[in-house]
Scaffold this active site. Sequence first.
Site, mmCIF file in Angstrom:
data_model
loop_
_atom_site.group_PDB
_atom_site.id
_atom_site.type_symbol
_atom_site.label_atom_id
_atom_site.label_comp_id
_atom_site.label_asym_id
_atom_site.label_seq_id
_atom_site.Cartn_x
_atom_site.Cartn_y
_atom_site.Cartn_z
ATOM 1 N N TYR A 146 0.815 -1.219 0.000
ATOM 2 C CA TYR A 146 0.000 0.000 0.000
ATOM 3 C C TYR A 146 0.849 1.270 0.000
ATOM 4 O O TYR A 146 0.343 2.353 -0.275
ATOM 5 C CB TYR A 146 -0.938 0.024 1.225
ATOM 6 C CG TYR A 146 -1.968 -1.091 1.243
ATOM 7 C CD1 TYR A 146 -2.112 -1.970 0.181
ATOM 8 C CD2 TYR A 146 -2.794 -1.257 2.342
ATOM 9 C CE1 TYR A 146 -3.045 -2.993 0.222
ATOM 10 C CE2 TYR A 146 -3.736 -2.279 2.388
ATOM 11 C CZ TYR A 146 -3.847 -3.144 1.321
ATOM 12 O OH TYR A 146 -4.774 -4.157 1.360
ATOM 13 N N LYS A 195 3.780 -15.307 2.794
ATOM 14 C CA LYS A 195 3.653 -16.107 1.560
ATOM 15 C C LYS A 195 5.073 -16.455 1.126
ATOM 16 O O LYS A 195 5.525 -16.116 0.017
ATOM 17 C CB LYS A 195 2.898 -15.266 0.510
ATOM 18 C CG LYS A 195 2.484 -16.017 -0.729
ATOM 19 C CD LYS A 195 1.325 -16.969 -0.520
ATOM 20 C CE LYS A 195 1.032 -17.743 -1.798
ATOM 21 N NZ LYS A 195 0.106 -18.854 -1.591
ATOM 22 N N ASP A 227 -2.732 -18.101 2.664
ATOM 23 C CA ASP A 227 -3.924 -18.776 2.130
ATOM 24 C C ASP A 227 -4.429 -19.811 3.141
ATOM 25 O O ASP A 227 -5.636 -19.953 3.377
ATOM 26 C CB ASP A 227 -3.662 -19.403 0.748
ATOM 27 C CG ASP A 227 -2.260 -19.966 0.592
ATOM 28 O OD1 ASP A 227 -1.447 -19.824 1.538
ATOM 29 O OD2 ASP A 227 -1.961 -20.551 -0.456
ATOM 30 N N ASP A 251 -4.841 -6.518 6.405
ATOM 31 C CA ASP A 251 -6.063 -5.812 6.033
ATOM 32 C C ASP A 251 -7.178 -6.829 5.787
ATOM 33 O O ASP A 251 -8.291 -6.731 6.320
ATOM 34 C CB ASP A 251 -5.762 -5.003 4.746
ATOM 35 C CG ASP A 251 -6.887 -4.062 4.378
ATOM 36 O OD1 ASP A 251 -7.833 -3.920 5.164
ATOM 37 O OD2 ASP A 251 -6.820 -3.477 3.280
ATOM 38 N N ASP A 255 -10.333 -8.221 8.700
ATOM 39 C CA ASP A 255 -11.764 -8.121 8.390
ATOM 40 C C ASP A 255 -12.431 -9.491 8.490
ATOM 41 O O ASP A 255 -13.544 -9.622 9.003
ATOM 42 C CB ASP A 255 -11.983 -7.555 6.984
ATOM 43 C CG ASP A 255 -12.190 -6.054 7.032
ATOM 44 O OD1 ASP A 255 -11.710 -5.422 8.005
ATOM 45 O OD2 ASP A 255 -12.821 -5.496 6.110
#
Length: 360
Positions: A146, A195, A227, A251, A255
Amino acid sequence: MNFNIAVIAGDGIGPEIVREARKVLETIGIKFGHTFNYTDILMGGCSIDAYGVPLSDEALAIAKASDSVLLGAVGGNVGNSKWYDVAPNLRPEAGLLKIRKELELFANIRPAYLYDELKDACPLKNEIIGEGFDMVIMRELTGGLYFGERHTEKVDGVWKATDILTYDENEIRRIAIKAFEIAMKRNKRVISVDKANVLDSSRLWRKVVKEVSIDYPEVTLADMLVDNCAMQLVMNPGQFDVILTENMFGDILSDEASMVTGSIGMLSSASLGKTKLGLYEPSHGSAPDIAGKNIANPIATILSAAMMLRYSFDLDKEADAVEAAVKQVLKEDYRTGDIMSEGMKKVSTTQMGDLVAERV
Ligand code: NAD
């Protein structure tokens, strides 16, 4: 002890929920012998109306000079508020990005806790919920994808967009230290999510987190691919204590974790930096649809104030007292509208604040 708190009530339900959190802090002050000095500052739509900017330099200076910042929420109705069709740097949410950046808040902590009394709101099956779950997601907030370079260009007649994901070892080390410190105050387990089977940044992440773990021999560290973590959160959420991860993964996962609790009005958050100065706010927004009706759930903000006591002021006993009071009120079947179910006693925002303060 004496603490200076900058208070940003903000927009929508912000002033209503912050008022209740202050009520609870006041009770804590009386019971445990602390003085909390509040300075109200404007941020968001209310600051745009008063000063033409979402966060003035004066307000920012007050926040920087305080021991901590308590925030309600900022913003108006998405799509049709008077602050919607303006330049991005003049929107209410720009105040939030500015204060996070200026206070160098690189660590975002979001607890996801399932209250026994609210199990019905959890979208997972009972056999998956088991004994319930109590985790925090520690998300890196100022680096990664980001904040990397980005550009869109036409190459040989074809549009091509690039976003660069960079982390240096210092950025990883400082958030890892925060995660281990928080694990020491909890159940002493960190799962670091990355990852590393694909990304170089994840391989560096894994290496640095492992190095940091050496200084915390009491804490168990495990690595998990992102994942797999997304699956595990809905298959076996009880296994997590502290999840440590980078900006974009955090992020998405935070959520997901908050949704499995089923009650957005209950979820607190903290953003921390190098010093003890933190920003504490509910995970939800300004809920303009219910603003001014005295029906919003103030518990997320009250629990954010508890996080402030714990993480900025090192007042663990006091934070425990707030969290226990919230549990007690739920046990006595009091509910605001958002968490209401049959047979429960419906209360207003003000009544919920009064009840928690009384139980403290
Ligand atoms: P929201 O979280 O404000 O509301 C989503 C839904 O949840 C609404 O139906 C609302 O009534 C309900 N809700 C939220 N908090 C509640 C509470 N405490 N008690 C009872 N019900 C509650 O999200 P949104 O509607 O997408 O956004 C509204 C505004 O908030 C937007 O301007 C958005 O940009 C802003 N926002 C601000 C922050 C922040 O200040 N940190 C965070 C998210 C969204």
